[in-house]
Design a protein around this motif. Structure first.
Motif, short mmCIF file in Angstrom:
data_model
loop_
_atom_site.label_atom_id
_atom_site.label_comp_id
_atom_site.label_asym_id
_atom_site.label_seq_id
_atom_site.Cartn_x
_atom_site.Cartn_y
_atom_site.Cartn_z
N ILE A 134 0.95 -1.07 0.14
CA ILE A 134 -0.16 0.10 0.01
C ILE A 134 0.78 1.07 0.06
O ILE A 134 0.70 2.07 -0.99
N PHE A 135 1.76 1.26 0.95
CA PHE A 135 2.72 2.52 0.92
C PHE A 135 3.51 2.64 -0.20
O PHE A 135 3.84 3.87 -0.75
N GLN A 136 4.14 1.67 -1.04
CA GLN A 136 4.80 1.51 -2.33
C GLN A 136 3.94 2.04 -3.07
O GLN A 136 4.50 2.88 -4.08
N TRP A 137 2.50 1.65 -3.55
CA TRP A 137 1.71 2.08 -4.26
C TRP A 137 1.42 3.80 -4.23
O TRP A 137 1.67 4.52 -5.06
N MET A 138 1.56 4.14 -3.09
CA MET A 138 1.10 5.51 -2.72
C MET A 138 2.53 6.45 -3.07
O MET A 138 2.32 7.25 -3.78
N THR A 139 3.59 6.04 -2.79
CA THR A 139 4.81 6.68 -3.39
C THR A 139 4.77 6.66 -4.68
O THR A 139 5.45 7.71 -5.45
N GLU A 140 4.48 5.55 -5.39
CA GLU A 140 4.57 5.59 -6.88
C GLU A 140 3.56 6.34 -7.37
O GLU A 140 4.19 6.79 -8.79
N HIS A 141 2.58 6.69 -7.00
CA HIS A 141 1.88 7.78 -7.35
C HIS A 141 1.77 9.09 -6.80
O HIS A 141 0.97 9.79 -6.91
N ASN A 142 2.95 9.30 -6.27
CA ASN A 142 3.07 10.81 -5.91
C ASN A 142 2.15 11.09 -4.83
O ASN A 142 1.83 12.15 -4.44
N LEU A 143 1.57 10.13 -4.01
CA LEU A 143 0.97 10.51 -2.51
C LEU A 143 1.51 10.44 -1.47
O LEU A 143 2.29 9.59 -1.19
N LYS A 144 1.50 11.40 -0.64
CA LYS A 144 2.37 11.31 0.59
C LYS A 144 1.24 11.22 1.92
O LYS A 144 0.15 11.90 1.76
N SER A 145 1.77 10.77 2.98
CA SER A 145 0.98 10.67 4.15
C SER A 145 0.93 12.00 4.92
O SER A 145 2.08 12.45 5.28
#
Length: 218
Positions: free
Chosen positions: A144-155
């Motif tokens: 999940i966190f890798q997917w977010m990083t790959e799509h330029n989404l940050k927590s």
């Protein structure tokens, strides 16, 4: 715009009233929310809801003053996620991966939602917020966190507090209402600049739930 997410742990009117009483918040994402037959939606709000159980679904309240609509590409088979377009500009993707069968995986359910809406997430200024039901410091949550990083989404939490995922100083959930069993499972991932963020304490939310609210200003 301010958005608050709070899994209210079994829906009661006083809990939703407490939430919408935050006058400076524009939208609320509410896992474990009842439908219109089980709560009173106050004047001044649009309300979106989906779920299999009338007293325990996923609700989104948006305060009047913002144009909002459920996206016309919304997939009803993706439970539980609600994509709401706000002001013809922002994608608010409310999320609460919830198991229908014991064989389901929260990770796989979450990934199915993200992959299905990938094109829209990439196209809009987006915030994906809610109870993810994944634990921050477990290796099986990494996709999940890798997917977010790959799509330029940050927590929002980890950006604002400058913490690493899995090494949070405070938690968002207390299993079975036990302070000795805390976990970090509620997130707000966004590709928008975060202007402010708050993770409430358990006492600030009157311990109405085994979760605590989080608020993001974008």
């Amino acid at each position: 715009m301010k958005i608050m997410s709070y899994n209210i742990s079994w829906c009661k009117q006083e809990k939703t009233d407490w939430l919408v009483g935050h006058q400076d918040v524009d939208a609320f994402v509410v896992p474990e929310c009842g439908n219109r037959e089980n709560i009173i939606v106050p004047n001044g709000f649009r309300f979106f809801w989906m779920g299999e159980y009338a007293t325990k679904g996923l609700g989104v309240f948006v305060r009047d003053g913002h144009k909002c609509e459920l996206a016309n590409w919304y997939d009803k088979d993706l439970r539980y996620a609600l994509p709401v377009i706000i002001d013809d500009k922002y994608l608010l993707l409310a999320i609460w991966p919830t198991k229908k069968e014991r064989t389901d995986s929260y990770i796989n359910i979450c990934l199915s939602i993200l992959n299905a809406y990938e094109g829209h997430i990439n196209r809009y200024p987006t915030i994906i917020i809610g109870d993810y039901n994944i634990i921050s410091n477990r290796k099986d949550s990494l996709p999940i966190f890798q997917w977010m990083t790959e799509h330029n989404l940050k927590s929002a939490h980890h950006t604002y507090y400058k913490e690493e995922i899995g090494k949070e100083q405070r938690q968002t959930y207390y299993h079975q209402f036990k302070e000795t069993a805390p976990f970090f499972i509620d997130f707000a991932f966004t590709n928008i600049d975060v202007k402010d963020y708050k993770l409430y304490t358990w006492d600030e939310s009157k311990r109405m739930s085994d979760h605590v609210p989080l608020m993001v200003k974008i």
